[in-house]
Design a protein around this motif. Structure first.
Motif, short mmCIF file in Angstrom:
data_model
loop_
_atom_site.label_atom_id
_atom_site.label_comp_id
_atom_site.label_asym_id
_atom_site.label_seq_id
_atom_site.Cartn_x
_atom_site.Cartn_y
_atom_site.Cartn_z
N PHE A 32 -34.75 -42.48 34.85
CA PHE A 32 -35.34 -42.67 33.69
C PHE A 32 -33.71 -41.60 32.96
CE2 PHE A 32 -39.75 -42.03 35.56
CZ PHE A 32 -40.59 -42.72 35.11
N ASP A 33 -33.47 -42.54 32.31
CA ASP A 33 -31.93 -42.51 31.22
C ASP A 33 -32.17 -42.49 29.71
OD1 ASP A 33 -29.42 -41.83 30.95
OD2 ASP A 33 -29.21 -42.63 32.99
N THR A 34 -30.93 -42.09 29.23
CA THR A 34 -30.77 -41.81 27.60
C THR A 34 -30.58 -42.60 26.86
OG1 THR A 34 -29.88 -40.27 27.30
CG2 THR A 34 -31.46 -39.61 27.73
N ALA A 35 -29.73 -44.35 27.94
CA ALA A 35 -28.64 -44.78 27.36
C ALA A 35 -29.04 -46.12 28.40
CB ALA A 35 -27.65 -44.28 27.09
N PHE A 36 -29.06 -46.85 27.97
CA PHE A 36 -28.34 -48.29 28.95
C PHE A 36 -27.67 -47.93 29.69
CE2 PHE A 36 -30.86 -51.11 25.70
CZ PHE A 36 -32.41 -51.46 26.32
N ILE A 37 -27.47 -48.58 30.65
CA ILE A 37 -25.77 -48.31 31.70
C ILE A 37 -25.53 -49.84 31.80
CG2 ILE A 37 -25.62 -48.17 33.96
CD1 ILE A 37 -27.15 -45.21 34.05
N PHE A 38 -24.56 -50.40 31.91
CA PHE A 38 -24.23 -51.59 32.54
C PHE A 38 -22.25 -51.51 32.93
CE2 PHE A 38 -26.45 -52.90 28.18
CZ PHE A 38 -26.71 -54.08 29.12
N THR A 39 -22.15 -51.59 33.98
CA THR A 39 -21.62 -51.93 34.85
C THR A 39 -20.90 -53.74 35.13
OG1 THR A 39 -22.87 -52.14 36.98
CG2 THR A 39 -22.56 -50.07 36.37
N GLU A 40 -19.35 -53.39 35.83
CA GLU A 40 -18.53 -54.20 35.38
C GLU A 40 -19.03 -55.59 36.90
OE1 GLU A 40 -15.08 -53.86 33.67
OE2 GLU A 40 -15.93 -53.18 32.57
N ASN A 41 -19.84 -54.55 38.45
CA ASN A 41 -19.73 -54.09 39.75
C ASN A 41 -20.68 -53.56 39.97
OD1 ASN A 41 -16.62 -55.14 39.91
ND2 ASN A 41 -16.42 -53.19 38.97
N ALA A 42 -21.29 -55.35 40.73
CA ALA A 42 -22.76 -54.71 41.44
C ALA A 42 -22.84 -54.63 42.64
CB ALA A 42 -23.31 -56.42 41.90
N ILE A 43 -22.52 -52.52 42.42
CA ILE A 43 -22.26 -51.46 43.63
C ILE A 43 -23.35 -51.02 43.43
CG2 ILE A 43 -19.79 -52.12 44.05
CD1 ILE A 43 -19.08 -49.80 41.99
N CYS A 44 -23.51 -49.88 44.28
CA CYS A 44 -24.62 -48.97 43.76
C CYS A 44 -24.45 -48.24 43.21
CB CYS A 44 -24.74 -47.82 45.13
SG CYS A 44 -25.96 -46.81 45.57
N LEU A 45 -25.23 -47.36 42.35
CA LEU A 45 -24.79 -46.37 40.58
C LEU A 45 -24.67 -45.32 41.44
CD1 LEU A 45 -27.51 -47.75 37.78
CD2 LEU A 45 -24.83 -48.10 38.04
N THR A 46 -23.71 -45.01 40.65
CA THR A 46 -23.49 -43.44 41.56
C THR A 46 -24.92 -42.07 41.03
OG1 THR A 46 -22.09 -42.86 39.56
CG2 THR A 46 -21.17 -43.39 41.40
N ALA A 47 -25.31 -42.68 39.13
CA ALA A 47 -26.34 -41.81 38.79
C ALA A 47 -27.84 -42.04 40.02
CB ALA A 47 -26.54 -43.03 37.94
N PRO A 48 -27.96 -40.44 40.17
CA PRO A 48 -29.19 -40.87 41.32
C PRO A 48 -31.36 -40.99 40.32
CG PRO A 48 -28.98 -38.86 40.27
CD PRO A 48 -27.88 -39.28 40.17
N ALA A 49 -31.58 -41.30 41.76
CA ALA A 49 -32.85 -42.20 41.25
C ALA A 49 -33.56 -40.89 40.40
CB ALA A 49 -33.84 -42.96 42.29
N SER A 50 -34.64 -40.57 39.74
CA SER A 50 -35.55 -39.47 39.27
C SER A 50 -36.35 -39.61 40.74
CB SER A 50 -36.18 -39.82 37.84
OG SER A 50 -34.78 -40.53 37.11
#
Length: 486
Positions: free
Chosen positions: A115-133
């Protein structure tokens, strides 16, 4: 009309904070005018890895479900995530029930929820550094069901909100756990539900959220409105990646004597790398979206690109040999082609690629082929029925062979009738016939390419209904083949 219907349903289904929860509503993407994604849901890395939107007969609820890559075949750090905005923010300290319909292929039964407060977009399909809630695993399985011998699991978990989150992201947030990864592991999701445990939710602005999510039809690149302010360079970090700068109509100052500072600093940075990195020619591709003929737009777009080249040659010491200039007019809209956003398609794309990218394989050169349409005539059905006539299976098989099977297409199946009978009857018959054809296609290995199944009843005739021949032509099912340039 859609908004009115949605408002009616929210009065009776106000609990779920997730729009298009089972992915049934289909989005027509701006870039290729083809059905390509579920409405209200966005991929986190749309330029390099998107969700697979499936209609292959194995969905547990409705017709559609999505597939997310959890770990890649060659790179175990590869991830595909999907995201949406919640209809109401979570309330800190309040308990919510998370419910997923899920199955997996070559991967443990689990899905990370953030759960976050904004959309997240990345230019590479890699593991997000933000953890799961939180994470749903095999320990949260409530029920196991089957659809066409495909196992589906209903997972449910209670989550106590730690903040007033407004957005939901689903995928694998864990780093690779073993050498070599799980080899192209997939997570399939059919339905998502976030509901408060202790009753209804009440918040303002739900209608606006619905409109915003359903009107976001840009699916193959990161929408510019989500790019950080001033960050114009689009980077693709691969051995043959490119830097792309979007130069809009405010490129030059009012007197056209110099570049707008907003662009100049980033152009200077990109060109510095060009001069020192042994890169290929700089592509300057002009795009125009004027109310005029296609030929006029091509000329105008070429002039825009030439103006950029002229400035760099006469003011920055470049040679015309450093550039390849093109004008493509309206061929490749990057932004929505309706409403106020249409003018954003007036632009020049400066593309600087690292060798050895061949000109005919670089992304800006790919052209979406016009859709093809295969017609399933009325004669292939039993009289006044949605049941296919087994005597004509050979004719159907011959049509199936005309559909490519290399994963480069997306299919839409649409049923149509003549105007005999009531409107309601015709609408129902057209949907049933479309579903019958889609089921036949699924049995012949085309299910993963179907994106939309619908019925138009008598509303889209191709001939007059005043003659027997015209009515015969109007009774049909169309298989529309959309070709994806990427």
């Amino acid at each position: 009309m859609i908004l009115i219907c949605w408002c009616c349903t929210t009065r009776t289904m106000a609990q779920n904070l997730v729009l298009n929860a089972s992915f049934e509503d289909v989005n027509i993407c701006t870039e290729y005018t083809a059905p390509c994604a579920p409405s209200a849901w966005l991929s986190v890395a749309p330029e390099v890895a998107r969700m697979k939107y499936l209609c292959n007969g194995s969905a547990l609820q409705g017709q559609h479900h999505v597939s997310l890559l959890q770990e890649g075949r060659d790179n175990p750090d590869t991830r595909v995530y999907i995201q949406t905005r919640l209809l109401c923010p979570l309330e800190k300290g309040r308990a919510y029930r998370i419910r997923l319909y899920m199955n997996t292929d070559n991967y443990p039964l689990r899905a990370g929820i953030r759960f976050d407060t904004a959309f997240i977009f990345t230019e590479n399909a890699i593991c997000l550094t933000a953890p799961a809630s939180t994470e749903l695993t095999e320990n949260d399985v409530e029920k196991k069901l089957f659809r066409l011998n495909h196992p589906w699991y209903i997972l449910e978990k209670t989550y106590v909100a730690t903040s007033a989150s407004t957005h939901l992201i689903i995928g694998n947030f864990r780093p690779p756990e073993k050498k070599g990864g799980y080899k192209n592991a997939q997570l399939f999701i059919d339905s998502v539900s976030i509901t408060p445990v202790d009753g209804q939710v009440a918040c303002s602005g739900q209608d606006n959220i619905f409109v915003d999510l359903y009107s976001e039809r840009h699916r193959h690149t990161i929408p510019e409105k989500f790019i950080a302010a001033g960050s114009l360079i689009r980077r693709l970090d691969s051995p043959t990646g490119c830097d792309t700068i979007i130069l809009k109509d405010d490129l030059f100052t009012a007197d056209r004597s110099s570049l707008n500072i907003r662009y100049k600093e980033q152009i200077d940075e990109a060109l510095k790398n060009y001069r020192t990195g042994g890169r290929t020619h700089i592509l300057l591709i002009g795009h125009a979206w004027q109310t005029a003929s296609d030929e006029f737009n091509k000329i105008i777009s070429a002039d825009k690109a030439k103006a950029v080249a002229n400035y760099l040659v006469y003011n920055e010491g470049y040679s015309f040999e450093d550039f390849e200039v093109q004008g493509v007019g309206k061929q490749h809209p990057r932004y929505d082609t309706t409403g106020n956003a249409a003018g954003d398609n007036n632009r020049v794309e400066m593309i600087i690629c690292r060798p050895p990218v061949a000109k005919d394989t670089s992304r800006p050169h790919k052209v979406a082929q016009r859709p093809d349409t295969l017609i399933i005539p009325d004669i292939l059905f039993k009289f006044n029925s949605s049941e296919l006539n087994t005597e004509f299976y050979s004719s159907l098989d011959s049509l199936m062979k005309k559909i490519p099977r290399d994963g480069s297409i997306q299919l839409q199946v649409s049923g149509h009738t003549d105007n005999a009978g009531t409107t309601a009857y015709n609408n129902t018959l057209s949907v049933k016939r479309a579903n019958a054809v889609a089921h036949y296609m699924q049995e012949h290995g085309l299910g993963n390419d179907i994106r939309q199944i619908n019925g138009a009843g008598e509303s889209q005739p191709v001939a007059t209904n005043q003659s027997a021949e015209g009515r015969r032509r109007n009774r049909r099912v169309e298989i529309i083949i959309f070709y994806s340039p990427d």
